[in-house]
Design an enzyme around this catalytic site. Structure first.
Site, PDB file in Angstrom:
ATOM      1  CE  LYS A  22      31.348 -14.596 -85.565  1.00  0.00           C
ATOM      2  NZ  LYS A  22      32.679 -14.732 -85.880  1.00  0.00           N
ATOM      3  NE  ARG A 122      38.270 -14.313 -93.769  1.00  0.00           N
ATOM      4  CZ  ARG A 122      37.553 -14.291 -92.563  1.00  0.00           C
ATOM      5  NH1 ARG A 122      36.799 -15.070 -92.204  1.00  0.00           N
ATOM      6  NH2 ARG A 122      37.919 -13.240 -91.906  1.00  0.00           N
ATOM      7  CB  SER A 167      44.332  -8.909 -87.237  1.00  0.00           C
ATOM      8  OG  SER A 167      43.578 -10.068 -86.989  1.00  0.00           O
ATOM      9  CG  ASP A 314      33.165  -8.312 -87.131  1.00  0.00           C
ATOM     10  OD1 ASP A 314      33.953  -8.473 -87.907  1.00  0.00           O
ATOM     11  OD2 ASP A 314      33.295  -9.070 -86.052  1.00  0.00           O
TER      12      ASP A 314
HETATM   13  C1  S3P Z   1      37.737 -11.636 -84.184  1.00  0.00           C
HETATM   14  C2  S3P Z   1      38.470 -10.802 -84.704  1.00  0.00           C
HETATM   15  C3  S3P Z   1      38.008  -9.845 -85.879  1.00  0.00           C
HETATM   16  C4  S3P Z   1      36.626  -9.848 -86.207  1.00  0.00           C
HETATM   17  C5  S3P Z   1      36.008 -11.341 -86.151  1.00  0.00           C
HETATM   18  C6  S3P Z   1      36.353 -11.891 -84.961  1.00  0.00           C
HETATM   19  C7  S3P Z   1      38.046 -12.447 -83.060  1.00  0.00           C
HETATM   20  O1  S3P Z   1      38.858 -10.248 -87.125  1.00  0.00           O
HETATM   21  O2  S3P Z   1      36.419  -9.216 -87.543  1.00  0.00           O
HETATM   22  O3  S3P Z   1      34.768 -11.508 -86.692  1.00  0.00           O
HETATM   23  O4  S3P Z   1      37.310 -13.011 -82.524  1.00  0.00           O
HETATM   24  O5  S3P Z   1      39.348 -12.282 -82.630  1.00  0.00           O
HETATM   25  P1  S3P Z   1      40.378  -9.816 -87.376  1.00  0.00           P
HETATM   26  O6  S3P Z   1      41.295 -10.300 -86.418  1.00  0.00           O
HETATM   27  O7  S3P Z   1      40.906 -10.260 -88.747  1.00  0.00           O
HETATM   28  O8  S3P Z   1      40.213  -8.086 -87.501  1.00  0.00           O
END
Ligand code: S3P
Length: 434
Positions: A22, A122, A167, A314
């Protein structure tokens, strides 16, 4: 509502290729849209979340054609987007929203972003704060949430930003803005997060440097369309890794799984729990991939701390389920980020696993799981709920494999956010005889 099934006594068997990653599918689309020329994406994930990114770029005038898991993007550069006729719908997708806030923060017209009920709760200030420092002109709802307006803006300037939370979405938003900013943009990370944005920028011919937790980017020259092969999503594969480990007599092979070292925490943590997992690496330009083999085997409890969280953020819900079947205690700390995911995943994991007899407690920044407990419907039947969260839905389906009694699941539709066809793949592993 659907009835969930227990695994056959003979266990789960077979080989499956879970859908594309994803995070990487979102980024391949974004870079394809801002590059010049054709980008072909193979094993693209056509899930609800990624389709929201795709439609957003179509609304911005980018030509994109989809043929199953193949996507064809014709980019004309980042300065050629058309003003969208309507606000862009981000659905349930935090990645679409936060990355696009950075990527679209220097457009000559206003862009509005909105999302569904969960996404609208969020936190978005974590992205808006650094972008405002870069001179973006972003307006959020009063409580720092969607809807957002990215006001027309001509210039951005580089900043040095020390990340207050680990993040990848925040980091990526800053880097995607930094690629269009005057001067140097530096992101300082205390803990490494997934580096798909950095890798994808390089694959598209851009320049970015990363050393000792400092990532540096400057204004990018023209990027050119590429062929991108998306590995299978390790976050989706994790559900079957745990299914194979905790369902007696199982033996499963997961093909072409992305094992980027900033994303493979689930493998490291399961190994720490005593799992012997066979990982056979395959070459792939840009992102490493492997075939992964798991067999049912005993696990033991471990401590999962803040340092482990970004690499498996995740996967903590499905790891919590694995911990119910591990001997001894598993203590998860430093995982307060789980509270601001699609649901408050500390609360929803504890609520759901408690319904089927897990010995699990919520703490402010994690959970404590006492194993090993047999899972069973506490009343005559257990009514499990995804709470509208894809990963909670899939955790429940895997839990039901080893739960005695009748189990039903509400809100199963949520699973298509990241894994359309999850139940079909699950059923295929139950049919395969050994
Ligand atoms: C993601 C980063 C993560 C993850 C999300 C996808 C990404 O979130 O939980 O499902 O694609 O950069 P955070 O950046 O909030 O940790």
């Amino acid at each position: 509502m659907i009835k969930l099934t227990q695994a056959p006594k003979s266990g789960l068997h077979g080989e499956i290729t879970v859908p594309g990653d994803k995070s990487i599918s979102h980024r391949a689309l974004m870079f394809g849209a801002i590059a010049t020329g054709e980008t072909k994406i193979e094993n693209f994930l056509p899930s609800d979340d990624v389709m929201h990114t795709m439609r957003a770029f179509q609304d911005l005038g980018v030509s994109i054609t989809q043929n199953g898991r193949q996507l064809h993007v014709v980019g004309r550069g980042i300065n050629q987007f058309k003003a969208p006729k309507q606000p862009l719908d981000m659905g349930n997708s935090g990645t679409s929203t936060r990355l696009l806030m950075g990527l679209l923060s220097r457009q000559p017209f206003d862009i509005q972003l909105f999302g569904d009920e969960s996404l609208s709760q969020r936190p978005m200030k974590r992205v808006a704060t650094p972008l405002l420092q870069m001179d973006a002109n972003i307006e959020l709802a009063e409580n720092g949430t969607l809807p957002a307006t990215l006001h027309a803006n001509k210039t951005l300037k580089g900043i040095t930003y020390e990340m207050p939370v680990a993040s990848a979405q925040v980091k990526s938003a800053i880097l995607l803005a930094g690629m269009q900013a005057d001067g140097v943009t530096r992101v300082i990370e205390k803990l490494p997060t997934r580096d798909h944005t950095e890798r994808m920028l390089k694959q598209f011919g851009g320049v970015i440097n990363s050393k000792n937790g400092v990532i540096e980017v400057t204004k990018q020259p023209e990027l050119f369309g590429q062929n991108v092969i998306v590995p299978s999503d390790i976050s989706s594969a994790a559900f079957f890794m745990v299914a194979g480990l905790i369902t007696p007599n199982s033996d499963i092979i997961l093909k072409n799984v992305g094992i980027n070292p900033t994303r493979d925490g689930v493998l490291k943590l399961l190994k720490r729990m005593g799992a012997s997992i066979n990982v056979n690496q395959i070459q792939n330009e840009g992102e490493p991939m492997a075939d992964i083999m798991v067999k049912a085997q005993p696990l033991h409890g471990i401590e999962i701390t803040a340092e482990d969280v970004p690499g498996a953020v995740d996967e903590l819900p499905i790891l919590a389920l694995a911990a119910t079947q591990a001997i001894g205690d598993t203590v998860i700390t430093g995982a307060e980020e789980l509270r601001v995911k699609e649901t408050d995943r500390i609360a929803t994991v504890v609520a759901e696993l408690s319904k089927i007899g897990a010995d699990i407690q919520e703490t402010p920044d994690g959970m404590i799981i006492h194993g090993k407990t047999p899972l069973h419907a506490l009343n005559e039947s257990a009514l499990l709920d995804s709470h509208g969260d894809h990963r909670i839905g899939m955790m429940n389906v895997i839990a039901a494999l080893i739960t005695k009694g009748d189990v039903v699941l509400m809100g199963e539709d949520a699973m298509s956010v990241s894994y359309p066809g999850f139940l079909e793949d699950m059923n295929a592993l139950m049919r395969e005889k050994k």
